[in-house]
Design an enzyme around this catalytic site. Structure first.
Site, PDB file in Angstrom:
ATOM      1  N   SER A  92       0.817  -1.218   0.000  1.00 16.01           N
ATOM      2  CA  SER A  92       0.000   0.000   0.000  1.00 16.01           C
ATOM      3  C   SER A  92       0.848   1.265   0.000  1.00 16.01           C
ATOM      4  O   SER A  92       0.339   2.364  -0.174  1.00 16.01           O
ATOM      5  CB  SER A  92      -0.880   0.015   1.248  1.00 16.01           C
ATOM      6  OG  SER A  92      -0.072   0.246   2.398  1.00 16.01           O
ATOM      7  N   GLY A  93       2.147   1.117   0.221  1.00 17.92           N
ATOM      8  CA  GLY A  93       3.029   2.282   0.340  1.00 17.92           C
ATOM      9  C   GLY A  93       3.165   2.783   1.761  1.00 17.92           C
ATOM     10  O   GLY A  93       4.035   3.593   2.057  1.00 17.92           O
ATOM     11  N   GLY A  94       2.297   2.311   2.648  1.00 20.71           N
ATOM     12  CA  GLY A  94       2.285   2.816   4.021  1.00 20.71           C
ATOM     13  C   GLY A  94       3.583   2.567   4.772  1.00 20.71           C
ATOM     14  O   GLY A  94       4.100   3.448   5.454  1.00 20.71           O
ATOM     15  N   PHE A  95       4.127   1.367   4.632  1.00 21.52           N
ATOM     16  CA  PHE A  95       5.354   1.030   5.352  1.00 21.52           C
ATOM     17  C   PHE A  95       6.538   1.802   4.773  1.00 21.52           C
ATOM     18  O   PHE A  95       7.336   2.383   5.508  1.00 21.52           O
ATOM     19  CB  PHE A  95       5.595  -0.484   5.262  1.00 21.52           C
ATOM     20  CG  PHE A  95       6.832  -0.942   5.986  1.00 21.52           C
ATOM     21  CD1 PHE A  95       6.840  -1.053   7.368  1.00 21.52           C
ATOM     22  CD2 PHE A  95       7.989  -1.254   5.286  1.00 21.52           C
ATOM     23  CE1 PHE A  95       7.984  -1.467   8.047  1.00 21.52           C
ATOM     24  CE2 PHE A  95       9.139  -1.669   5.960  1.00 21.52           C
ATOM     25  CZ  PHE A  95       9.130  -1.779   7.334  1.00 21.52           C
ATOM     26  N   ASP A 145      -2.167   1.216   5.437  1.00 26.55           N
ATOM     27  CA  ASP A 145      -2.058   1.052   6.890  1.00 26.55           C
ATOM     28  C   ASP A 145      -0.921   1.884   7.444  1.00 26.55           C
ATOM     29  O   ASP A 145      -0.111   2.425   6.697  1.00 26.55           O
ATOM     30  CB  ASP A 145      -1.804  -0.417   7.239  1.00 26.55           C
ATOM     31  CG  ASP A 145      -0.432  -0.897   6.760  1.00 26.55           C
ATOM     32  OD1 ASP A 145      -0.003  -0.461   5.670  1.00 26.55           O
ATOM     33  OD2 ASP A 145       0.203  -1.694   7.456  1.00 26.55           O
ATOM     34  N   ASP A 265       6.372 -12.481   1.890  1.00 20.32           N
ATOM     35  CA  ASP A 265       7.302 -11.758   1.025  1.00 20.32           C
ATOM     36  C   ASP A 265       8.464 -11.310   1.904  1.00 20.32           C
ATOM     37  O   ASP A 265       8.291 -11.122   3.109  1.00 20.32           O
ATOM     38  CB  ASP A 265       6.649 -10.513   0.414  1.00 20.32           C
ATOM     39  CG  ASP A 265       6.626  -9.361   1.406  1.00 20.32           C
ATOM     40  OD1 ASP A 265       5.782  -9.383   2.310  1.00 20.32           O
ATOM     41  OD2 ASP A 265       7.486  -8.462   1.313  1.00 20.32           O
ATOM     42  N   CYS A 303      19.993 -28.925  -5.109  1.00 16.89           N
ATOM     43  CA  CYS A 303      19.241 -27.834  -5.743  1.00 16.89           C
ATOM     44  C   CYS A 303      19.231 -27.985  -7.258  1.00 16.89           C
ATOM     45  O   CYS A 303      20.221 -28.360  -7.872  1.00 16.89           O
ATOM     46  CB  CYS A 303      19.850 -26.493  -5.339  1.00 16.89           C
ATOM     47  SG  CYS A 303      19.008 -25.085  -6.070  1.00 16.89           S
ATOM     48  N   CYS A 305      18.702 -25.464  -9.427  1.00 18.47           N
ATOM     49  CA  CYS A 305      18.858 -24.180 -10.121  1.00 18.47           C
ATOM     50  C   CYS A 305      20.126 -24.153 -10.964  1.00 18.47           C
ATOM     51  O   CYS A 305      21.038 -24.949 -10.772  1.00 18.47           O
ATOM     52  CB  CYS A 305      18.845 -23.035  -9.114  1.00 18.47           C
ATOM     53  SG  CYS A 305      20.475 -22.581  -8.525  1.00 18.47           S
ATOM     54  N   CYS A 308      23.554 -24.117  -9.226  1.00 19.14           N
ATOM     55  CA  CYS A 308      23.979 -25.363  -8.586  1.00 19.14           C
ATOM     56  C   CYS A 308      24.250 -26.483  -9.598  1.00 19.14           C
ATOM     57  O   CYS A 308      25.113 -27.323  -9.363  1.00 19.14           O
ATOM     58  CB  CYS A 308      22.923 -25.826  -7.585  1.00 19.14           C
ATOM     59  SG  CYS A 308      22.773 -24.679  -6.198  1.00 19.14           S
ATOM     60  N   HIS A 334      19.435 -18.762  -7.347  1.00 18.61           N
ATOM     61  CA  HIS A 334      19.542 -19.873  -6.394  1.00 18.61           C
ATOM     62  C   HIS A 334      18.668 -19.624  -5.158  1.00 18.61           C
ATOM     63  O   HIS A 334      17.902 -20.486  -4.740  1.00 18.61           O
ATOM     64  CB  HIS A 334      20.995 -20.105  -5.947  1.00 18.61           C
ATOM     65  CG  HIS A 334      21.053 -20.979  -4.750  1.00 18.61           C
ATOM     66  ND1 HIS A 334      20.864 -22.347  -4.829  1.00 18.61           N
ATOM     67  CD2 HIS A 334      21.166 -20.688  -3.417  1.00 18.61           C
ATOM     68  CE1 HIS A 334      20.883 -22.855  -3.610  1.00 18.61           C
ATOM     69  NE2 HIS A 334      21.060 -21.869  -2.729  1.00 18.61           N
TER      70      HIS A 334
HETATM   71 ZN   LIG Z   1      20.736 -23.637  -6.467  1.00 19.14          ZN
END
Ligand SMILES: [Zn+2]
Length: 375
Positions: A92-95, A145, A265, A303, A305, A308, A334
């Protein structure tokens, strides 16, 4: 209520679900990479999708200042602008207005501030925040908020919690319902269980598509974070998605999923990737450390990715020490792959009723990794 959410399996308070948006379905619990300025730093959209992410977060504060929400709307919306076909949640931009803007002042109407970029004057109100998120075309919009700082006097936290409730009402009223798009309310209340309860009850009474827990992991410590989470999640509608904002470390995600959180997040995996830090199944590693200089082993043998499967720790150490752009790209990819796979492993554990065992094994593996001395 225009965002579909189905719950499939439960294990204690944890659950797996599917969140249906205008830009696809998200399997929950899910981690959302942060794409602050219409980009997940050091990554193409294809690389982000390859990690398994199907939703990213965009920042209202940054985008309203540059390139502006109106410009993004003229160019077809944020999905088109950044060429990301999957879902987007905008904050929301509030933080951020409180942490980044200059000369800000809070009133009933909203927050007036000067841009950290050019000193220009702006008002961010619940109405304006929702309008900006509408212009960007967010699948999930966040109510405007105020996040009380930590530590803070109880009276100040209480006043801030009440203001957030009044802003939540104005945000909800401004939001235009359309299929596949939704708005989440944000529960505040600091570290005070009774204020959290009051905030959760007030936010639920307004009625949102999902409920976020804000104002945590800002210095109160993990034990307190989890205690507040226990007191808060139990007050939220069980059949709607629960989002813990801005958290966190892999162990935080495991602890919060156990407590009924569905969405996360955090800048940690992306920011760490740009400073030579990698998360692995044996804990965090600092690739700048000299002990990796001649190591032919992959970063994390389990992994999938590109960092790796294609390269050695020695090469990643070399790229990091040399300040090469590829170091940021590979380590970000990664770290985001690690976070996506951790969420997928937790979803599988919930489905087989084994999340508690998974959490024990996870903690043991993290603790068993070789301690990493500072570089
Ligand atoms: Zn990886």
């Amino acid at each position: 209520m225009t965002l579909g959410f189905e719950i499939f399996a439960r294990d204690g308070l944890a659950r797996t679900g599917r969140l249906h948006t205008a830009h696809g379905t998200i399997e929950t619990p899910a981690f959302m990479p942060v794409g602050t300025a219409a980009t997940v730093k050091a990554m193409t959209p294809e690389m982000v999708a390859e990690t398994g992410a199907r939703i990213v977060l965009g920042n209202t504060y940054h985008l309203m200042l540059r390139p502006t929400a109106e410009r993004v709307a003229e160019l077809g919306g944020l999905h088109r602008f950044m060429n990301w076909p999957h879902a987007i949640l905008t904050d929301s931009g509030g933080f951020q207005v409180m942490s980044l803007a200059k000369l800000r002042s809070i009133g009933e109407e909203g927050v007036t501030f000067r841009s950290h970029l050019d000193g220009s004057r702006h008002l961010l109100s619940p109405e304006r925040s929702i309008e900006i998120q509408h212009l960007l075309g967010a699948d999930i919009t966040m109510a405007f908020d105020e996040c009380a700082p930590f530590p803070a006097e109880r009276d100040a936290v209480e006043a801030s919690t009440e203001l957030t409730l009044r802003w939540a009402e104005r945000s909800r009223r401004t939001f235009a319902d359309r299929p596949g798009h939704g708005i989440f309310g944000i529960v505040q209340g600091g570290v005070h269980p009774d204020l959290r309860e009051r905030s959760a009850a007030g936010t639920t009474a307004i009625g949102f598509d999902g409920y976020a827990v804000g104002g945590l992991a800002i210095g109160e410590g993990r034990e307190t974070t989890f205690a507040v989470l226990d007191a808060t999640v139990s007050c939220l509608p069980e059949d709607r998605p629960h989002y813990l904002m801005g958290v966190g470390k892999p162990a935080d995600l495991v602890g919060a999923v156990k407590r009924g959180i569905d969405l996360f997040d955090c800048v940690l995996p992306t920011r760490s990737g740009r400073t030579g830090q990698a998360f692995t199944r044996e804990g965090a590693l600092n690739l700048r450390n000299a002990r990796h200089a001649a190591d032919p082993a992959p970063l994390d043998p389990e992994c999938r990715c590109p960092a790796c499967t294609g390269f050695s720790r020695a090469y990643l150490h070399h790229l990091t020490k040399s300040g090469e752009i590829l170091a940021s790209m590979l380590l970000t990819q990664h770290n985001l792959t690690y976070y996506a796979d951790l969420m997928a492993e937790m979803r599988a554990a919930i489905e087989r009723g084994g999340l508690a065992d998974f959490a024990v094994a996870f903690a043991a593996a993290e603790a068993g990794g070789a301690p990493e001395p500072p570089s």
